[in-house]
Design an enzyme around this catalytic site. Structure first.
Site, mmCIF file in Angstrom:
data_model
loop_
_atom_site.group_PDB
_atom_site.id
_atom_site.type_symbol
_atom_site.label_atom_id
_atom_site.label_comp_id
_atom_site.label_asym_id
_atom_site.label_seq_id
_atom_site.Cartn_x
_atom_site.Cartn_y
_atom_site.Cartn_z
ATOM 1 N N GLY A 169 0.729 -1.218 0.002
ATOM 2 C CA GLY A 169 0.145 -0.204 0.126
ATOM 3 C C GLY A 169 0.925 1.219 0.071
ATOM 4 N N GLY B 254 0.624 4.582 -0.541
ATOM 5 C CA GLY B 254 -0.149 5.540 -0.657
ATOM 6 C C GLY B 254 0.441 6.704 0.421
ATOM 7 N N LYS C 189 -5.778 5.673 19.903
ATOM 8 C CA LYS C 189 -5.558 6.641 18.733
ATOM 9 C C LYS C 189 -6.913 6.700 18.136
ATOM 10 C CE LYS C 189 -3.991 7.965 14.779
ATOM 11 N NZ LYS C 189 -3.822 6.876 13.569
#
Length: 315
Positions: free
Chosen positions: A10, A12, A192
């Site tokens: 990934g 990104g 988080k």
């Protein structure tokens, strides 16, 4: 210099940024790409950053996980909406004595990965990063970048600080990425969510950036109420999130540059939303302990509607 090899699944805004920083520091990094593959294979990665712009003209780029070498550390930086692909990805790319580092939002993601990779070490990383992908192979890092790193154990029992965690932390620190090691991954995940749940959810529902949510007393109060609901969910599992931490998250966001959270970007780009990982799983976990998170449930149902309508092409 570490001789550990890294795979980034990934590439990104998040995986591309951290992977590029690791390669810039001299580590051997291999990137799995989809739409960006041709661009990155030919021209590499471009990173605009508040800490200094840089370009990697040549990277190890792949559009097929089967062509990637087995690596010591496999970084899962996909959106959780793509986790159904992991059973086909992970076994072929992680070494038998390797580590899968899950840099994803939400709750329970390490459990899913552990079921796929068996005896391989699984760790979780909570990323406090403002970064966007602004073009093919082009990442814009706006602010922050710290990772809270913790090792997964069955049932999320606190693992302490392990030697492997420290080694990976050393690699990231060599790439000038701030790392905090946490003994309790479940507590780190709930902490988080204190940020992710209000800002991701409200940014979509109210069509607002973080600075806009904090600029009005009504929305700021709603953000704070949602944060305290997350703390209630954490408490149901014996994890205590202090009032001071919640205030720190509020202050942190006020100081942040105007930002569209990742779910808002996905919504604007008509991509699937990470509703289940960020909202559904925490609700389910809290409900299993007899705790109803009423306002988070309200966000969840609104986001499920918007996500479904988006998939039907209605937005």
């Amino acid at each position: 210099m570490s001789d550990r090899t890294y795979a980034i699944l990934g590439t990104g805004a998040l995986g591309g940024f951290y992977g590029a920083r690791l390669q810039k520091a001299g580590l051997d990094v291999h990137f799995l790409l989809k739409s960006d593959y041709e661009q990155v294979n030919k021209y590499g990665l471009v990173v605009e950053s508040k800490d200094g712009d840089f370009t990697l003209p040549k990277v190890h780029a792949y559009n097929d996980v089967e062509k990637m070498p087995r690596c010591d550390v496999v970084v899962v930086a996909l959106k959780t909406t793509q986790n159904h692909l992991l059973p086909k990805m992970l076994p072929s790319v992680v070494k038998d004595d390797g580590v899968v580092l899950v840099l994803q939002n939400g709750l329970g993601v390490e459990e899913e990965v552990a079921e796929i990779v068996g005896n391989v070490t699984v760790s979780g990383g909570l990323c406090f990063l403002c970064s966007n992908k602004v073009g093919l192979g082009h990442i814009h890092h706006l602010d922050y970048g710290q990772i809270v790193l913790s090792e997964y154990t069955p049932n999320y029992q606190p693992a302490g600080i392990t030697e492997m965690m420290q080694q990976i932390a050393n690699d990231f620190e060599s790439a000038e990425i701030s790392i905090e090691l946490a003994e309790d991954l479940l507590l780190a995940r709930w902490k988080k969510l204190v940020w992710n749940i209000p800002y991701n959810g409200l940014s979509v529902i109210l069509n607002a950036r973080t600075d806009e949510l904090m600029a009005y007393s009504y929305t700021r109060q709603l953000v704070e109420q949602l944060m305290y609901e997350v703390a209630a969910g954490a408490k149901s599992y014996g994890r205590i999130i202090s009032d001071r931490f919640i205030q720190t998250m509020l202050d942190y966001t006020v100081k942040m540059k105007p930002y569209r959270p990742s779910m808002k970007i996905d919504y604007d780009e008509h991509r699937p939303l990470e509703v289940e990982a960020i909202f559904g799983k925490p609700l389910q976990k809290a409900q299993a302990k007899g705790v109803n998170l009423v306002q988070i449930s309200c966000l969840y149902h609104q986001l499920k509607f918007l996500d479904a309508r988006g998939k039907e092409g209605g937005c």
